[in-house]
Design an enzyme around this catalytic site. Structure first.
Site: not given
Length: 389
Positions: A109, A197
């Site tokens: 991530y 993101e």
């Protein structure tokens, strides 16, 4: 303002951030030719909506043949996809991103956002890629590393290396991560973004980093200087009333109650909704018509409120500071006559020329319930809503 994944990846490519080969399609007729152009023998079909958790809801599917890909895209286009991040009606799928399948060795991530407490841009990274960051934060908080960027010197190489060490990358991969993070920071600053993101950022079988997914949120307040990003806006993914309100300079948020609210000033609007709840009612919306209240804005505000079938009564709570109360009253009267309001309306005016404004409302011949104070107005509108129901 949110961007679709395919739009975010177009920006990634512009800044040299590696993404899988792919094409956005809005018609089944172009699927096979574009898939052949991509090459390979398996492809991913990814529904393009402004919500996450698509994979858990059938919005991200793998196709093992051209015919299966064409069929999958056809089933996605035109449907409403419901995920854990949408309401019960879901969001319409007008575009599908088809990509060549990437062989994944590891998932990470990586995110960039504004930390409003620190007043800095921060990078967040985790080895637990592919999961919701909220789930990671609550279940594995020790797996999240955050670095804060000093706006004077910008993102530093040592900060990129620190994240690379945490992700257990080798020296070649850390150098690639540095390039990706530096490009993300330039993109973030150049385009006035609120959030980027990548979940997951993958390490391929060949040892290369690749942005498998991409989410971008743009600061609405900066859209006036980001014309290209403004053109990427997809109104079909937004609440129709909220989008219409933006076009008229109104701040509107839909809620689930039965009492429509029209207020000038965000703080007063919040206080108004609190008092409605305190008196046993539920607000149907947050609506700030702004300080320079005009008859035209009030008319548009009434239209927005009345477009919600749940609204049983309306509370107009206006403080006449910049604009006098008598002018506000004239605007309310004109707007109610133009729109043809039949729903019970409670009006509370306060401020400059308030007595003149109240008299105009009383003499208008319209069915307007006067609120002597904010508490009195809240009590009356709650009673009116229950009576209408």
């Amino acid at each position: 303002m949110n961007l679709h994944e395919f739009q975010a990846k177009e920006l990634f490519q512009e800044y040299g951030i590696p993404v899988p080969p792919g094409h956005a399609v809005s018609s089944v007729t172009e699927v096979i030719s574009l898939a052949r152009e991509l090459g390979g023998d398996t492809w991913m079909a990814k529904a393009q909506i402004h919500a996450g958790a698509r994979g858990k809801s059938g919005g991200v599917l793998r196709a093992y043949s051209l015919n299966q890909l064409e069929e999958t895209v056809g089933e996605m286009l035109g449907r409403h996809l419901v995920t854990s991040q949408t309401d019960a009606s879901g969001q319409p799928v007008n575009t599908v991103l088809i990509e060549r399948v990437s062989e994944i060795d590891q998932e990470f991530y990586l995110g960039v956002l504004v930390d409003r407490t620190a007043q800095r841009v921060i990078f967040m990274a985790s080895q637990a890629g592919g999961m919701d960051i909220e789930e990671i934060a609550s279940t594995y908080p020790e797996r999240i590393l955050t670095v804060t960027v000093d706006p004077v010197v910008g993102l530093q190489p040592y900060q990129c290396r620190r994240i690379g060490f945490m992700l257990k990358l080798d020296s070649k991969q850390i150098a690639q991560l540095d390039q990706i993070m530096q490009a993300l920071y330039r993109l973030f600053m150049d385009k006035d973004l609120c959030m980027i993101e990548i979940n997951p950022l993958i390490l391929t079988k060949e040892g290369e980093l690749l942005a498998l997914d991409a989410k971008i949120n743009v600061d609405d307040n900066a859209l006036y200087r980001q014309q290209l990003l403004r053109e990427m806006r997809d109104p079909t993914q937004e609440n129709a009333r909220e989008y219409a309100a933006q076009q008229h300079g109104l701040n509107y948020v839909s809620l689930d109650g039965t009492i429509g609210c029209m207020v000038n000033g965000a703080g007063l609007a919040m206080a108004t909704m609190d008092l409605i709840k305190l008196q046993g009612g539920e607000p149907a919306n947050f609506l700030d018509v702004g300080g320079n209240t005009t008859a035209e804005r009030v008319a548009e505000a009434f239209k927005l409120i009345l477009a919600d079938d749940k609204v049983a009564a309306i509370l107009v709570n206006i403080f006449g500071g910049i604009v006098r109360c008598d002018l506000i009253a004239e605007g309310i009267i004109k707007a109610m006559q133009e729109v043809g309001v039949r729903t019970p309306v409670v009006v509370r005016l306060e401020g400059t020329n308030v007595e003149r404004g109240r008299q105009l409302l009383q003499d208008s011949g319209l069915t307007i319930i006067a609120g002597e104070s904010l508490t009195d107005a809240a009590q009356k509108v709650v009673a009116a809503a229950k009576g209408a129901s």
